[in-house]
Each structure stands twice: as structure tokens, then as C-alpha cells.
Design a protein around this motif. Structure first.
Motif, PDB file in Angstrom:
ATOM      1  N   ASP A  25      57.577 -18.772  40.030  1.00  0.00           N
ATOM      2  CA  ASP A  25      58.923 -19.016  39.529  1.00  0.00           C
ATOM      3  C   ASP A  25      58.924 -19.165  38.006  1.00  0.00           C
ATOM      4  N   GLN A  26      57.918 -19.875  37.463  1.00  0.00           N
ATOM      5  CA  GLN A  26      57.838 -20.057  36.010  1.00  0.00           C
ATOM      6  C   GLN A  26      57.541 -18.727  35.305  1.00  0.00           C
ATOM      7  N   ARG A  27      56.690 -17.903  35.920  1.00  0.00           N
ATOM      8  CA  ARG A  27      56.374 -16.610  35.294  1.00  0.00           C
ATOM      9  C   ARG A  27      57.579 -15.678  35.331  1.00  0.00           C
ATOM     10  N   LEU A  28      58.385 -15.777  36.402  1.00  0.00           N
ATOM     11  CA  LEU A  28      59.622 -15.008  36.442  1.00  0.00           C
ATOM     12  C   LEU A  28      60.562 -15.426  35.321  1.00  0.00           C
ATOM     13  N   TYR A  29      60.625 -16.732  35.121  1.00  0.00           N
ATOM     14  CA  TYR A  29      61.518 -17.252  34.078  1.00  0.00           C
ATOM     15  C   TYR A  29      61.053 -16.819  32.689  1.00  0.00           C
ATOM     16  N   LYS A  30      59.742 -16.790  32.466  1.00  0.00           N
ATOM     17  CA  LYS A  30      59.205 -16.443  31.149  1.00  0.00           C
ATOM     18  C   LYS A  30      59.040 -14.927  30.977  1.00  0.00           C
ATOM     19  N   GLY A  31      59.176 -14.167  32.090  1.00  0.00           N
ATOM     20  CA  GLY A  31      59.013 -12.731  32.016  1.00  0.00           C
ATOM     21  C   GLY A  31      57.585 -12.292  31.825  1.00  0.00           C
ATOM     22  N   THR A  32      56.681 -13.032  32.327  1.00  0.00           N
ATOM     23  CA  THR A  32      55.263 -12.706  32.141  1.00  0.00           C
ATOM     24  C   THR A  32      54.631 -12.087  33.373  1.00  0.00           C
ATOM     25  N   LEU A  33      55.437 -11.748  34.391  1.00  0.00           N
ATOM     26  CA  LEU A  33      54.882 -11.107  35.574  1.00  0.00           C
ATOM     27  C   LEU A  33      54.480  -9.677  35.243  1.00  0.00           C
ATOM     28  N   PRO A  34      53.450  -9.144  35.878  1.00  0.00           N
ATOM     29  CA  PRO A  34      53.036  -7.758  35.618  1.00  0.00           C
ATOM     30  C   PRO A  34      54.089  -6.775  36.151  1.00  0.00           C
ATOM     31  N   ASN A  35      54.043  -5.573  35.658  1.00  0.00           N
ATOM     32  CA  ASN A  35      54.994  -4.546  36.098  1.00  0.00           C
ATOM     33  C   ASN A  35      54.815  -4.223  37.571  1.00  0.00           C
ATOM     34  N   ASP A  36      53.585  -4.205  38.006  1.00  0.00           N
ATOM     35  CA  ASP A  36      53.294  -3.939  39.411  1.00  0.00           C
ATOM     36  C   ASP A  36      53.177  -5.274  40.151  1.00  0.00           C
ATOM     37  N   LEU A  37      54.185  -5.589  40.982  1.00  0.00           N
ATOM     38  CA  LEU A  37      54.216  -6.881  41.672  1.00  0.00           C
ATOM     39  C   LEU A  37      53.586  -6.832  43.056  1.00  0.00           C
ATOM     40  N   SER A  38      52.998  -5.703  43.389  1.00  0.00           N
ATOM     41  CA  SER A  38      52.433  -5.554  44.731  1.00  0.00           C
ATOM     42  C   SER A  38      51.354  -6.600  45.004  1.00  0.00           C
ATOM     43  N   ALA A  39      50.546  -6.896  43.984  1.00  0.00           N
ATOM     44  CA  ALA A  39      49.461  -7.874  44.162  1.00  0.00           C
ATOM     45  C   ALA A  39      50.024  -9.265  44.436  1.00  0.00           C
ATOM     46  N   GLU A  40      51.081  -9.650  43.704  1.00  0.00           N
ATOM     47  CA  GLU A  40      51.677 -10.970  43.897  1.00  0.00           C
ATOM     48  C   GLU A  40      52.336 -11.074  45.258  1.00  0.00           C
ATOM     49  N   ILE A  41      53.048  -9.972  45.660  1.00  0.00           N
ATOM     50  CA  ILE A  41      53.691  -9.984  46.975  1.00  0.00           C
ATOM     51  C   ILE A  41      52.652 -10.064  48.073  1.00  0.00           C
ATOM     52  N   SER A  42      51.572  -9.315  47.922  1.00  0.00           N
ATOM     53  CA  SER A  42      50.488  -9.350  48.903  1.00  0.00           C
ATOM     54  C   SER A  42      49.875 -10.750  48.984  1.00  0.00           C
ATOM     55  N   ARG A  43      49.736 -11.371  47.829  1.00  0.00           N
ATOM     56  CA  ARG A  43      49.171 -12.739  47.794  1.00  0.00           C
ATOM     57  C   ARG A  43      50.066 -13.709  48.538  1.00  0.00           C
ATOM     58  N   LEU A  44      51.394 -13.616  48.357  1.00  0.00           N
ATOM     59  CA  LEU A  44      52.326 -14.519  49.030  1.00  0.00           C
ATOM     60  C   LEU A  44      52.357 -14.253  50.536  1.00  0.00           C
ATOM     61  N   GLU A  45      52.273 -12.997  50.917  1.00  0.00           N
ATOM     62  CA  GLU A  45      52.248 -12.689  52.351  1.00  0.00           C
ATOM     63  C   GLU A  45      50.977 -13.226  53.008  1.00  0.00           C
ATOM     64  N   GLN A  46      49.876 -13.195  52.234  1.00  0.00           N
ATOM     65  CA  GLN A  46      48.631 -13.779  52.742  1.00  0.00           C
ATOM     66  C   GLN A  46      48.777 -15.291  52.915  1.00  0.00           C
ATOM     67  N   LEU A  47      49.451 -15.908  51.934  1.00  0.00           N
ATOM     68  CA  LEU A  47      49.714 -17.353  52.031  1.00  0.00           C
ATOM     69  C   LEU A  47      50.600 -17.660  53.228  1.00  0.00           C
ATOM     70  N   GLU A  48      51.528 -16.767  53.500  1.00  0.00           N
ATOM     71  CA  GLU A  48      52.425 -16.963  54.628  1.00  0.00           C
ATOM     72  C   GLU A  48      51.643 -16.943  55.937  1.00  0.00           C
ATOM     73  N   ASP A  49      50.667 -16.034  56.008  1.00  0.00           N
ATOM     74  CA  ASP A  49      49.824 -15.984  57.211  1.00  0.00           C
ATOM     75  C   ASP A  49      48.994 -17.266  57.351  1.00  0.00           C
TER      76      ASP A  49
END
Length: 444
Positions: free
Chosen positions: A377-401
Motif C-alpha cells: 500500500d505504501q509503495r502504491l502511494y509513493k509510486g515505487t512499484l515496478p512496471n511489471d506487477l506479476s511478481a507482487e501479485i504472485s507473492r500475494l496469491e502465495q500468501l493467500e494460500d
């Protein structure tokens, strides 16, 4: 049912920290508590034919009912009993009052009086032909004054010394004999008179009282003796009190006598005091020919220190637990209760903290996952997320599991499901952000 058992398991596993804490406190309780008193003691009693031994046998039998073993040790009398106490050969002994004054102050400090058990009259029996008025009348007689180191000799010596007659002035006709030997000699006419000390019920005293060849005489000037020998007491003996058939004594007489005192040594366990005294009270409850029922045991002479346990017994009776429980159980419970109180004081706030700590540890299982959401959430606010968010989404889905495998009690399920919703919300948010970025790149 399975869910309840799972919640119980979670609660126990979460609070396992309290097990070593309680174990340490209980271990300290057993370490510091005093060991239980021994259920065995040795007692010096005097000669087998004496009053001390007869009383000790009755006391021993009464104590056996409580599982306590009292071993009787024969001795040569009160003075020998004191010697055995001082050497720790025995833990208890019956001692004639006044005998404790013959030991040093240092040795006397090691002794303690448990109580007076009964009175010990001094009996003066003479042959029928003897005329007796004062002790000086005995100077020309064949007299038995008591055996060496005996209580009888101690009392007669004190009486003679009050009359300024010390042992160096004893006539040659006086013999240091006592007990059965003196009684036999008196009845056989080999002695004109003899002193004896013992209860009225003593077999030797009863034998003399029943003999037609001797008579029991009265002592005079008892007030003068009592003023000089305060450890003695005056006893009134009514006509026929010892033997009604023989009418002994032939008239009311007055005599003197010490008291039989139960004394303990350094090796005696003080916690045994109420047990011993209660057994003695049971033995003496009916009184005797000269002692009223319920009068003994009584407080010991002031010349001996008194154990605090004895003071408590005379003031309040048996300790509360011993009134309802056997001595062995009551003594153990009494010791552990004393230390259990501070243990409970420590455990109360400890157990009071279980609830908040348990709540914190269960919620910590859930809240630690919010750390990842907060970072994104903080990185979204600061705009520091990478252009390719697939890794972050994959990480969150892994956390969900992984989150699906987290177990919490049923009462905390709402917070777990809220975390699921927030995690899914963040995944969908990133996916939406990713799609906007892709469209933006395609448009350009």
C-alpha cells in the motif's frame, strides 16, 4: 466436537509458556517447605517397676493409634534421664521437677518443658513401732533414703538440707536404697522407715499400703518446706485413700511432692508437641486417686523454657487441621498451606494475564500478514512499484494460500476472514493497476 478439540489444542499450545513457570514455582514450594516431622521418638522412662515407665507404656500405646512409634528407654531415674537428653540419646524424658536445677544454665537452655503430667507424692512408710513427728526423729533409725541419682534421693536430700542435714551428716544406719529393695527390707523388718516417690496407683505404693506391717505417716511443716523448695507442692491424702481395706492412711495426712514433667531435648521435633500432649491428655483424662480428671497435662515449671507449640496447645488446644485429620496428613497440609499462600499470590496475576496474552498471541497470527499489505500500500502511494506487477501479485496469491492453512479458534474466525478479504482486495487492486498500465502502454 472436532472443532472444539482443535480450539482447545490451540489454546494449550499457545499457553505452553506457563508450564515451566508453574513447575518452577511448585518446585520452589517443595524445596523450601520443611520436611515432615518423624513418626518415631525415644523416651527415657526410669526403672520398669516405676511410675514413669507405667505412664510411658500407656502413652506409647495411645500414640500407636496415630501411627507414631515411641521407643521406651530404661534409665536409673530423673538425673539419668536428663543426661540422656543432653547427649541426644533420647528426644523425650520424664523428669522430676527440681532436677532441672541441677544442670548448668547452658545445658538447661537446650531443654524444653512440654508439660506436667501428674504429681508425684513423697511417701514415708515406717514400721508400726516407730514414732514419727519430725524428720529429726529419723536420725536414729534404719532409713532408706532412695537410690543414687534417683528422684527419691533428690527430694529427701532437699528436705534434709532444709533442716541443715547434708549428706556428710547422714547416720551410718541410713541406706541409699529405694524401690522394691527398700520395700522388701521395710516389710521384712530390715529397715525402720523408707521414703518412696510415685503415683498413688503405683504397684509398689499399693503393696506397701496393703501391708499390715507398715504405716504411712504425715509430714509436718509443709508450708515451711514449700517456702524453701517451690518446685514441690502440698498434697492432701484422705483417710483410706490408698487402701480402704487396710485403711491406709489411718487418718488424713499431708505430704509433699514434685511433679512429673515431660521434657524434650534438642533433637525433638517441635511439631510433634500437640500430638504428644493430646495423647497424654487422653491417657490422663480420667485422673487418678489424687489428681482430678482433666487437670493434666498442665504447663511446665517456669524453670524450663516452653516451646511455642506447647503454649499454643495450652491456650487454644490442637491446631485446627489436627482436630479433623490424622496427624501425619494434618502436619503435611499445615506445612504446604503456609508456603502455598505466597505461591497463590504469585500465580493469581500470572493466571490473570493468560487471557490477554492468549488474545495477543492469536491475533498476532493474523496481524503479522498485514505487514505485507501495508508495504504494498505504501509503495502504491509513493509510486515505487515496478512496471511489471506479476511478481507482487504472485507473492500475494502465495500468501493467500499460506493463510488458508492458518488455524485460529472459532471466536477469532471473523478476523481471519477479514484478512482474507483484505488480501483479495489488494490482489484485485494490483491486477486492476496492472491492466491500466498495460492499456496505457498499448495506447502509446
Amino acid at each position: 466436537m472436532r472443532r472444539i478439540l482443535r480450539d482447545l489444542k490451540i489454546m494449550l499450545m499457545t499457553n505452553l509458556w506457563i508450564v515451566p513457570v508453574v513447575a518452577a514455582l511448585v518446585g520452589a514450594l517443595f524445596y523450601f517447605v520443611a520436611p515432615p516431622p518423624p513418626m518415631h521418638a525415644r523416651m527415657a522412662t526410669g526403672a520398669p517397676s516405676g511410675g514413669y515407665h507405667a505412664f510411658a507404656e500407656r502413652l506409647r500405646d495411645e500414640l500407636e493409634k496415630q501411627g507414631f512409634t515411641l521407643e521406651l528407654v530404661q534409665s536409673r531415674g530423673s538425673q539419668d534421664n536428663l543426661t540422656k537428653l543432653e547427649s541426644n540419646e533420647v528426644q523425650l524424658a520424664l523428669v522430676q521437677s527440681g532436677q532441672e536445677l541441677n544442670v548448668s544454665d547452658e545445658e538447661r537452655e537446650k531443654l524444653a518443658g512440654l508439660g506436667v503430667m501428674y504429681r508425684e507424692p513423697l511417701w514415708l512408710f515406717t514400721s508400726r513401732k516407730v514414732k514419727f513427728e519430725h524428720l529429726s526423729d529419723l536420725m536414729s533409725l534404719r532409713l532408706g533414703v532412695g537410690t543414687e541419682n534417683s528422684g527419691t534421693l533428690a527430694v529427701t536430700s532437699a528436705l534434709f538440707e532444709a533442716n541443715r542435714i547434708d549428706s556428710t551428716q547422714y547416720p551410718a544406719t541410713w541406706q541409699k536404697v529405694g524401690g522394691s529393695r527398700a520395700a522388701n527390707a521395710l516389710i521384712a523388718g530390715e529397715l525402720d522407715a523408707a521414703f518412696f516417690v510415685g503415683p498413688a496407683e503405683n504397684a509398689l505404693i499399693q503393696r506397701l499400703a496393703a501391708s499390715p506391717d507398715v504405716r504411712l505417716v504425715s509430714l509436718r511443716r509443709t508450708s515451711a518446706y514449700l517456702a524453701r523448695l517451690p518446685y514441690l507442692s502440698e498434697l492432701q491424702v484422705g483417710e483410706g485413700m490408698l487402701d480402704m481395706a487396710q485403711n491406709t492412711p489411718e487418718s488424713d495426712i499431708v505430704t509433699l511432692g514434685p511433679v512429673a514433667t515431660l521434657v524434650s531435648g534438642e533433637s525433638f521435633h517441635p511439631s510433634l508437641t500437640p500430638l504428644i500432649l493430646e495423647a497424654a491428655r487422653t491417657v490422663l483424662k480420667n485422673g487418678s486417686l489424687l489428681d482430678p480428671a482433666g487437670q493434666y497435662p498442665a504447663r511446665p515449671p517456669l524453670s524450663l523454657k516452653t516451646l511455642s507449640e506447647a503454649d499454643y496447645y495450652y491456650d487454644k488446644g490442637l491446631p485446627i487441621l489436627q482436630r479433623y485429620l490424622p496427624f501425619r496428613i494434618a502436619s503435611l497440609a499445615d506445612r504446604y498451606i503456609i508456603l502455598a499462600i505466597p505461591l497463590l499470590v504469585l500465580l493469581f496475576p500470572l493466571f490473570k494475564a493468560i487471557g490477554p496474552i492468549y488474545q495477543w498471541r492469536i491475533r498476532a497470527r493474523i496481524y503479522r500478514w498485514y505487514k505485507h499489505l501495508r508495504e504494498i500500500d505504501q509503495r502504491l502511494y509513493k509510486g515505487t512499484l515496478p512496471n511489471d506487477l506479476s511478481a507482487e501479485i504472485s507473492r500475494l496469491e502465495q500468501l493467500e494460500d499460506e493463510l488458508a492453512r492458518v488455524e485460529v479458534p472459532l471466536s477469532y474466525s471473523n478476523e481471519l476472514y477479514e484478512l482474507h478479504m483484505h488480501l483479495r482486495y489488494m490482489i484485485e487492486r494490483l491486477q486492476s493497476y496492472q491492466q491500466r498500465e498495460l492499456k496505457s502502454q498499448e495506447a502509446s
